[in-house]
Design an enzyme around this catalytic site. Structure first.
Site, PDB file in Angstrom:
ATOM      1  N   SER A 161      -7.889 -19.964  -2.996  1.00  0.00           N
ATOM      2  CA  SER A 161      -6.926 -18.868  -2.800  1.00  0.00           C
ATOM      3  C   SER A 161      -7.114 -17.748  -3.817  1.00  0.00           C
ATOM      4  O   SER A 161      -7.235 -17.983  -5.018  1.00  0.00           O
ATOM      5  CB  SER A 161      -5.496 -19.400  -2.900  1.00  0.00           C
ATOM      6  OG  SER A 161      -4.597 -18.294  -2.844  1.00  0.00           O
ATOM      7  N   SER A 182      -4.780 -15.448  -4.077  1.00  0.00           N
ATOM      8  CA  SER A 182      -3.427 -14.956  -4.358  1.00  0.00           C
ATOM      9  C   SER A 182      -3.099 -14.909  -5.855  1.00  0.00           C
ATOM     10  O   SER A 182      -2.486 -13.935  -6.305  1.00  0.00           O
ATOM     11  CB  SER A 182      -2.385 -15.807  -3.617  1.00  0.00           C
ATOM     12  OG  SER A 182      -2.522 -15.599  -2.233  1.00  0.00           O
ATOM     13  N   LYS A 227       2.361 -23.431   6.966  1.00  0.00           N
ATOM     14  CA  LYS A 227       3.138 -22.249   7.379  1.00  0.00           C
ATOM     15  C   LYS A 227       4.139 -22.550   8.493  1.00  0.00           C
ATOM     16  O   LYS A 227       5.190 -21.925   8.579  1.00  0.00           O
ATOM     17  CB  LYS A 227       2.199 -21.128   7.835  1.00  0.00           C
ATOM     18  CG  LYS A 227       1.429 -20.478   6.697  1.00  0.00           C
ATOM     19  CD  LYS A 227       0.642 -19.288   7.206  1.00  0.00           C
ATOM     20  CE  LYS A 227      -0.266 -18.750   6.124  1.00  0.00           C
ATOM     21  NZ  LYS A 227      -0.961 -17.526   6.532  1.00  0.00           N
ATOM     22  N   ASN A 229       5.109 -17.444   5.517  1.00  0.00           N
ATOM     23  CA  ASN A 229       4.133 -17.492   4.417  1.00  0.00           C
ATOM     24  C   ASN A 229       4.760 -17.147   3.069  1.00  0.00           C
ATOM     25  O   ASN A 229       4.052 -17.148   2.062  1.00  0.00           O
ATOM     26  CB  ASN A 229       2.944 -16.563   4.694  1.00  0.00           C
ATOM     27  CG  ASN A 229       3.316 -15.104   4.552  1.00  0.00           C
ATOM     28  OD1 ASN A 229       4.420 -14.708   4.924  1.00  0.00           O
ATOM     29  ND2 ASN A 229       2.426 -14.305   4.013  1.00  0.00           N
ATOM     30  N   ASP A 262       2.459 -11.782   6.875  1.00  0.00           N
ATOM     31  CA  ASP A 262       1.053 -11.694   7.318  1.00  0.00           C
ATOM     32  C   ASP A 262       0.831 -10.506   8.265  1.00  0.00           C
ATOM     33  O   ASP A 262      -0.110  -9.731   8.092  1.00  0.00           O
ATOM     34  CB  ASP A 262       0.633 -12.992   8.020  1.00  0.00           C
ATOM     35  CG  ASP A 262       0.358 -14.113   7.034  1.00  0.00           C
ATOM     36  OD1 ASP A 262       0.006 -13.827   5.869  1.00  0.00           O
ATOM     37  OD2 ASP A 262       0.488 -15.290   7.427  1.00  0.00           O
ATOM     38  N   GLY A 295      -2.991 -18.844  17.924  1.00  0.00           N
ATOM     39  CA  GLY A 295      -2.485 -19.809  16.955  1.00  0.00           C
ATOM     40  C   GLY A 295      -1.510 -19.131  15.995  1.00  0.00           C
ATOM     41  O   GLY A 295      -0.962 -18.057  16.281  1.00  0.00           O
ATOM     42  N   GLY A 296      -1.303 -19.770  14.844  1.00  0.00           N
ATOM     43  CA  GLY A 296      -0.347 -19.260  13.868  1.00  0.00           C
ATOM     44  C   GLY A 296      -0.688 -17.866  13.364  1.00  0.00           C
ATOM     45  O   GLY A 296       0.199 -17.024  13.165  1.00  0.00           O
ATOM     46  N   ALA A 297      -1.987 -17.592  13.191  1.00  0.00           N
ATOM     47  CA  ALA A 297      -2.384 -16.280  12.659  1.00  0.00           C
ATOM     48  C   ALA A 297      -2.043 -15.181  13.646  1.00  0.00           C
ATOM     49  O   ALA A 297      -1.507 -14.122  13.267  1.00  0.00           O
ATOM     50  CB  ALA A 297      -3.881 -16.290  12.341  1.00  0.00           C
ATOM     51  N   GLY A 334     -10.731  -9.194   6.522  1.00  0.00           N
ATOM     52  CA  GLY A 334      -9.326  -9.493   6.263  1.00  0.00           C
ATOM     53  C   GLY A 334      -8.886  -9.358   4.817  1.00  0.00           C
ATOM     54  O   GLY A 334      -7.756  -9.734   4.480  1.00  0.00           O
TER      55      GLY A 334
HETATM   56  P1  ATR Z   1      -4.295 -20.520  12.796  1.00  0.00           P
HETATM   57  O1  ATR Z   1      -2.985 -21.003  12.286  1.00  0.00           O
HETATM   58  O2  ATR Z   1      -5.290 -20.161  11.709  1.00  0.00           O
HETATM   59  O3  ATR Z   1      -4.166 -19.424  13.804  1.00  0.00           O
HETATM   60  P2  ATR Z   1      -4.645 -22.480  14.870  1.00  0.00           P
HETATM   61  O4  ATR Z   1      -3.200 -22.495  15.136  1.00  0.00           O
HETATM   62  O5  ATR Z   1      -5.426 -23.759  14.852  1.00  0.00           O
HETATM   63  O6  ATR Z   1      -4.987 -21.776  13.477  1.00  0.00           O
HETATM   64  O7  ATR Z   1      -5.309 -21.494  15.955  1.00  0.00           O
HETATM   65  C1  ATR Z   1      -6.652 -21.274  16.013  1.00  0.00           C
HETATM   66  C2  ATR Z   1      -6.986 -20.226  17.087  1.00  0.00           C
HETATM   67  O8  ATR Z   1      -8.409 -20.064  17.119  1.00  0.00           O
HETATM   68  C3  ATR Z   1      -6.568 -20.612  18.488  1.00  0.00           C
HETATM   69  O9  ATR Z   1      -6.282 -19.442  19.210  1.00  0.00           O
HETATM   70  C4  ATR Z   1      -7.850 -21.285  19.009  1.00  0.00           C
HETATM   71  O10 ATR Z   1      -7.965 -21.293  20.399  1.00  0.00           O
HETATM   72  P3  ATR Z   1      -7.276 -22.478  21.272  1.00  0.00           P
HETATM   73  O11 ATR Z   1      -5.816 -22.142  21.320  1.00  0.00           O
HETATM   74  O12 ATR Z   1      -7.930 -22.374  22.599  1.00  0.00           O
HETATM   75  O13 ATR Z   1      -7.570 -23.759  20.544  1.00  0.00           O
HETATM   76  C5  ATR Z   1      -8.880 -20.360  18.436  1.00  0.00           C
HETATM   77  N1  ATR Z   1     -10.200 -20.960  18.316  1.00  0.00           N
HETATM   78  C6  ATR Z   1     -10.599 -21.920  17.449  1.00  0.00           C
HETATM   79  N2  ATR Z   1     -11.922 -22.202  17.623  1.00  0.00           N
HETATM   80  C7  ATR Z   1     -12.359 -21.393  18.642  1.00  0.00           C
HETATM   81  C8  ATR Z   1     -13.616 -21.195  19.287  1.00  0.00           C
HETATM   82  N3  ATR Z   1     -14.699 -21.878  18.927  1.00  0.00           N
HETATM   83  N4  ATR Z   1     -13.680 -20.275  20.275  1.00  0.00           N
HETATM   84  C9  ATR Z   1     -12.586 -19.573  20.651  1.00  0.00           C
HETATM   85  N5  ATR Z   1     -11.366 -19.719  20.075  1.00  0.00           N
HETATM   86  C10 ATR Z   1     -11.249 -20.611  19.083  1.00  0.00           C
END
Ligand code: ATR
Length: 279
Positions: free
Chosen positions: A18, A20, A69, A90, A106, A133-135, A246
């Site tokens: 990190s 931070s 998170k 966060n 974020d 996902g979360g991001a 980022g």
């Molecule tokens: P974060 O909290 O960092 O967003 P996450 O909740 O695990 O992590 O979400 C990861 C994101 O990356 C999701 O949108 C995931 O797609 P899925 O919902 O289909 O799983 C996407 N992702 C991860 N690996 C991928 C890959 N190889 N190709 C396309 N999307 C991917």
């Protein structure tokens, strides 16, 4: 560090990487705030205890990183509207009355980096948010609030994109923004701003959207920085877009947390410039 310094930390697992602590130390130096900011590695099943221990030691607030998170809001006595929308926090702030306030900076950080540091207005723009996902969840509310015309959320698992669109539909209507969910294969349009919020680069996978989503001069942002972002940035540059990693988002989300904790906005653009020069 003097004993009168207020104590903060970043809590996660892993947390050694990190940046931070360095960012907050520089903010403190530049604003004359007396804070101490540590890294706290907590066991995967030890987040709640980790927060309780930190409060008992006099901690005033903490940043939360992977993988806590989503769990963080459950600990809070008050969640901001941003946390409710994103389903993740966060930043935690510990009140003198024992209250725990959760926020999510974020998405604010992403919007601040795009508009202030990259100098690209989001008002009236067409945005592609890749990932659900979360991001991505943390970014969607602040992007809508920035006055975009349209957002497509593209994710390989369509129902996750649809759920994100559903949970933000009232805000989109309020903001008069169009908000839709698609699979990457169904993407036909191109966009002013493309944001990669997937973890695909971590597994060495290809960029998860076709290159025709880019227009000449599109801004193509990856939420990652360092080697993890390189594949996406190279792809964007090859196709005539302006790449952005980022690092600015990281510094700006930290600046929003610092403002929440200290009531002082740090000179984040300067700190970003210093970090870019040191890289
Ligand atoms: P974060 O909290 O960092 O967003 P996450 O909740 O695990 O992590 O979400 C990861 C994101 O990356 C999701 O949108 C995931 O797609 P899925 O919902 O289909 O799983 C996407 N992702 C991860 N690996 C991928 C890959 N190889 N190709 C396309 N999307 C991917």
């Amino acid at each position: 560090m003097t004993s009168s310094a207020d104590l903060y930390c970043v809590m996660g697992n892993p947390v050694a990487h990190s940046r931070s602590p360095a960012i907050h130390a520089r903010f403190a130096e530049l604003t004359g705030q007396a804070i101490a900011y540590e890294r706290r590695l907590v066991p995967m099943d030890g987040f709640v205890q980790g927060v309780r221990d930190f409060i008992a030691e006099g901690g005033r607030g903490c940043n939360i990183t992977v993988p806590f998170k989503i769990e963080a809001p459950q600990l809070a006595t008050h969640c901001s509207e941003r946390v409710r929308l994103a389903g993740a926090a966060n930043v935690l702030t510990f009140g003198a009355d024992g209250g725990i306030h959760a926020d999510n900076t974020d998405g604010l950080g992403l919007v601040a980096d795009i508009t202030r540091n990259a100098g690209v207005s989001l008002a009236g723009r067409d945005v592609l948010l890749v990932g659900a996902g979360g991001a991505a969840a943390g970014a969607l509310g602040p992007l809508l609030q920035a006055g975009v015309r349209h957002i497509t959320v593209a994710n390989r698992t369509l129902d996750k994109a649809q759920a994100l669109v559903q949970s933000h539909s009232a805000l989109a209507t309020l903001q008069k923004s169009e908000l839709i969910a698609l699979t990457p294969q169904a993407l036909e349009a191109n966009f002013d701003v493309i944001i990669n919020a997937t973890a695909s680069s971590l597994s060495g996978a290809d960029v998860p959207v076709p290159a025709h989503v880019l227009r000449p001069g599109s801004l193509a942002c990856d939420m990652m920085y360092g080697p993890a972002a390189q594949g996406f940035l190279d792809w964007a540059r090859r196709h005539g877009a302006t790449p952005r990693d980022g690092l600015g988002m990281l510094v700006e989300q930290a600046a929003e947390a610092f403002l929440l904790w200290r009531g002082v906005r740090p000179p984040s653009a300067l700190v970003l410039q210093e970090m870019q020069q040191a890289a």
